[in-house]
Design a protein around this motif. Structure first.
Motif, PDB file in Angstrom:
ATOM      1  N   GLY A 147       0.758  -1.163  -0.164  1.00  0.00           N
ATOM      2  CA  GLY A 147       0.100  -0.051   0.115  1.00  0.00           C
ATOM      3  C   GLY A 147       0.656   1.432   0.094  1.00  0.00           C
ATOM      4  O   GLY A 147       0.422   2.173  -0.047  1.00  0.00           O
ATOM      5  N   LEU A 148       2.389   1.288   0.300  1.00  0.00           N
ATOM      6  CA  LEU A 148       2.893   2.371   0.208  1.00  0.00           C
ATOM      7  C   LEU A 148       3.232   2.700  -1.300  1.00  0.00           C
ATOM      8  O   LEU A 148       3.714   2.006  -2.069  1.00  0.00           O
ATOM      9  CB  LEU A 148       4.147   2.189   0.883  1.00  0.00           C
ATOM     10  CG  LEU A 148       4.128   1.883   2.406  1.00  0.00           C
ATOM     11  CD1 LEU A 148       5.544   1.640   3.105  1.00  0.00           C
ATOM     12  CD2 LEU A 148       3.527   2.905   2.956  1.00  0.00           C
ATOM     13  N   ARG A 149       3.156   4.012  -1.525  1.00  0.00           N
ATOM     14  CA  ARG A 149       3.446   4.646  -2.632  1.00  0.00           C
ATOM     15  C   ARG A 149       4.348   5.908  -2.783  1.00  0.00           C
ATOM     16  O   ARG A 149       4.244   6.607  -1.896  1.00  0.00           O
ATOM     17  CB  ARG A 149       2.364   4.792  -3.674  1.00  0.00           C
ATOM     18  CG  ARG A 149       1.084   3.878  -3.688  1.00  0.00           C
ATOM     19  CD  ARG A 149       1.489   2.872  -5.035  1.00  0.00           C
ATOM     20  NE  ARG A 149       0.532   1.765  -5.041  1.00  0.00           N
ATOM     21  CZ  ARG A 149       0.245   0.800  -4.306  1.00  0.00           C
ATOM     22  NH1 ARG A 149       1.260   0.574  -3.244  1.00  0.00           N
ATOM     23  NH2 ARG A 149      -0.733  -0.127  -4.458  1.00  0.00           N
ATOM     24  N   GLU A 155       2.732  15.636  -4.475  1.00  0.00           N
ATOM     25  CA  GLU A 155       1.910  14.494  -3.910  1.00  0.00           C
ATOM     26  C   GLU A 155       1.254  13.885  -5.029  1.00  0.00           C
ATOM     27  O   GLU A 155       0.170  12.976  -4.898  1.00  0.00           O
ATOM     28  CB  GLU A 155       0.858  15.005  -2.953  1.00  0.00           C
ATOM     29  CG  GLU A 155       1.493  15.755  -1.867  1.00  0.00           C
ATOM     30  CD  GLU A 155       0.550  15.976  -0.935  1.00  0.00           C
ATOM     31  OE1 GLU A 155      -0.611  15.893  -0.913  1.00  0.00           O
ATOM     32  OE2 GLU A 155       1.136  16.543   0.250  1.00  0.00           O
ATOM     33  N   GLU A 156       1.629  13.750  -6.224  1.00  0.00           N
ATOM     34  CA  GLU A 156       1.348  13.056  -7.302  1.00  0.00           C
ATOM     35  C   GLU A 156       1.933  11.634  -7.365  1.00  0.00           C
ATOM     36  O   GLU A 156       3.187  11.523  -7.110  1.00  0.00           O
ATOM     37  CB  GLU A 156       1.471  13.655  -8.717  1.00  0.00           C
ATOM     38  CG  GLU A 156       0.710  12.918  -9.793  1.00  0.00           C
ATOM     39  CD  GLU A 156       1.058  13.663 -11.208  1.00  0.00           C
ATOM     40  OE1 GLU A 156       0.620  12.931 -12.312  1.00  0.00           O
ATOM     41  OE2 GLU A 156       1.326  14.558 -11.026  1.00  0.00           O
ATOM     42  N   VAL A 157       1.245  10.536  -7.267  1.00  0.00           N
ATOM     43  CA  VAL A 157       2.018   9.089  -7.260  1.00  0.00           C
ATOM     44  C   VAL A 157       2.659   8.906  -8.578  1.00  0.00           C
ATOM     45  O   VAL A 157       2.136   9.083  -9.660  1.00  0.00           O
ATOM     46  CB  VAL A 157       0.652   8.080  -7.130  1.00  0.00           C
ATOM     47  CG1 VAL A 157       1.316   6.816  -7.001  1.00  0.00           C
ATOM     48  CG2 VAL A 157      -0.044   8.433  -5.942  1.00  0.00           C
ATOM     49  N   LEU A 158       3.856   8.344  -8.429  1.00  0.00           N
ATOM     50  CA  LEU A 158       4.920   8.106  -9.301  1.00  0.00           C
ATOM     51  C   LEU A 158       4.293   6.834 -10.053  1.00  0.00           C
ATOM     52  O   LEU A 158       3.864   5.813  -9.480  1.00  0.00           O
ATOM     53  CB  LEU A 158       6.320   8.217  -8.936  1.00  0.00           C
ATOM     54  CG  LEU A 158       6.794   9.262  -8.405  1.00  0.00           C
ATOM     55  CD1 LEU A 158       8.178   9.232  -7.842  1.00  0.00           C
ATOM     56  CD2 LEU A 158       6.828  10.602  -9.297  1.00  0.00           C
ATOM     57  N   ARG A 159       4.838   6.681 -11.259  1.00  0.00           N
ATOM     58  CA  ARG A 159       4.442   5.517 -12.107  1.00  0.00           C
ATOM     59  C   ARG A 159       5.385   4.427 -11.516  1.00  0.00           C
ATOM     60  O   ARG A 159       6.674   4.439 -11.112  1.00  0.00           O
ATOM     61  CB  ARG A 159       4.633   5.747 -13.728  1.00  0.00           C
ATOM     62  CG  ARG A 159       4.302   4.410 -14.262  1.00  0.00           C
ATOM     63  CD  ARG A 159       4.627   4.876 -16.053  1.00  0.00           C
ATOM     64  NE  ARG A 159       5.777   5.410 -16.386  1.00  0.00           N
ATOM     65  CZ  ARG A 159       6.754   4.624 -16.601  1.00  0.00           C
ATOM     66  NH1 ARG A 159       6.437   3.185 -16.705  1.00  0.00           N
ATOM     67  NH2 ARG A 159       8.001   5.024 -16.883  1.00  0.00           N
ATOM     68  N   THR A 160       4.920   3.057 -11.259  1.00  0.00           N
ATOM     69  CA  THR A 160       5.516   2.025 -10.955  1.00  0.00           C
ATOM     70  C   THR A 160       6.606   1.677 -11.882  1.00  0.00           C
ATOM     71  O   THR A 160       6.415   1.466 -12.901  1.00  0.00           O
ATOM     72  CB  THR A 160       4.690   0.706 -10.428  1.00  0.00           C
ATOM     73  OG1 THR A 160       3.589   1.480  -9.548  1.00  0.00           O
ATOM     74  CG2 THR A 160       5.292  -0.251  -9.535  1.00  0.00           C
ATOM     75  N   MET A 161       7.759   1.218 -11.392  1.00  0.00           N
ATOM     76  CA  MET A 161       8.854   0.610 -12.107  1.00  0.00           C
ATOM     77  C   MET A 161       8.171  -0.586 -12.803  1.00  0.00           C
ATOM     78  O   MET A 161       7.647  -1.598 -12.165  1.00  0.00           O
ATOM     79  CB  MET A 161      10.118   0.427 -11.625  1.00  0.00           C
ATOM     80  CG  MET A 161      11.281   0.090 -12.286  1.00  0.00           C
ATOM     81  SD  MET A 161      12.721  -0.203 -11.468  1.00  0.00           S
ATOM     82  CE  MET A 161      13.083   1.385 -10.744  1.00  0.00           C
TER      83      MET A 161
END
Length: 265
Positions: A147-149, A155-161
């Motif tokens: 759940g950690l992002r 505060e915009e969620v970064l794209r997951t690698m």
């Protein structure tokens, strides 16, 4: 908590001062009491230092007993005797531990003669058994990271690698995000190569987790092609950063030129 309050005049203080005693009638502290004082204007005081700051030099509280609300001359006498003994000890040359200048207690920084003993019959090699024994680790600790992002300053969620297809997690909650967190932690905590669980038994029953030093994923091998692809991504990222910095520098130069021309006009 049930309490009983008794407020009376305090003759030891200036006219108009009141003393209040609050007696506790219930609870673990039943029978104990708290003492407060009220000024003629109704201001409440909970301690003798508060009284001293409020009254200042207008009233001497040297022998005033806060608990009983009475003047205790014996207290003043003891304070005078203690001050007299302190002055006497100073006159005799005895240092006062409270007011003496600090003295260096550590070793001297100047070079001192040292005798080097190379061989001694009593020399023995000691080992710390507690450090030699591997400390236990929590099973499936990666679930705490669920759940950690990561986000940027806005505060915009970064794209997951995106992980290579060769990296496949095993065990409960086997997702790419959990595996990415486990791999990052393994790279940070150890300098050994990250190979995954080399035993096939770990794939059948992840609960045994034969190698706790490795993340819960299938065994994998980093090929030369994977390294080249990663180098290309790093090169592209550096190129984009260089172009962004150059564009920002040109924009700042153009703004400064416009400011100069505006001031000259």
């Amino acid at each position: 908590m049930i309490m009983e309050k008794k407020r009376t005049d305090c003759p030891a203080l200036p006219p108009g001062w009141k003393k209040e005693e609050v007696i506790r009638k219930s609870g673990l502290s039943a029978g104990k009491s708290d003492v407060y004082y009220y000024s003629p204007t109704g201001k409440k005081f909970r301690s003798k230092p508060q009284l001293s700051r409020y009254l200042g030099n207008t009233f001497d509280l040297g022998c005033f007993d806060f608990r009983t609300g009475k003047m205790m001359p014996s207290k003043m006498q003891k304070n005078k005797q203690r001050m007299r003994s302190d002055n006497l000890s100073l006159s005799k040359g005895k240092p006062d531990l409270n007011t003496a200048l600090p003295i260096r207690q550590t070793a001297s920084i100047f070079k001192q003669p040292v005798t080097k003993v190379v061989n001694h019959p009593n020399n023995k090699v000691k080992s710390d058994l507690q450090r030699a024994t591997e400390q236990p680790r929590q099973l499936f600790w990666e679930k705490r990271l669920k759940g950690l992002r990561s986000s940027d300053v806005t505060e915009e969620v970064l794209r997951t690698m995106e992980l290579p297809t060769a990296l496949q997690s095993i065990g409960p909650d086997s997702s790419d995000e959990t595996l990415l967190s486990a791999l990052a932690s393994a790279l940070h905590m150890t300098s050994a190569p990250i190979t995954g669980q080399t035993s096939t038994a770990a794939e059948k029953n992840p609960a045994i987790w034969l190698n706790t030093a490795q993340p819960l994923c299938k065994a994998f091998t980093v090929t030369d092609e994977d390294i080249r692809d990663q180098e290309l991504k790093v090169h592209q990222a550096r190129r984009s950063l260089e172009e962004a910095l150059m564009a920002d520098s040109l924009a700042r130069a153009a703004e400064s030129t416009q400011d100069i021309e505006g001031k000259a006009a």
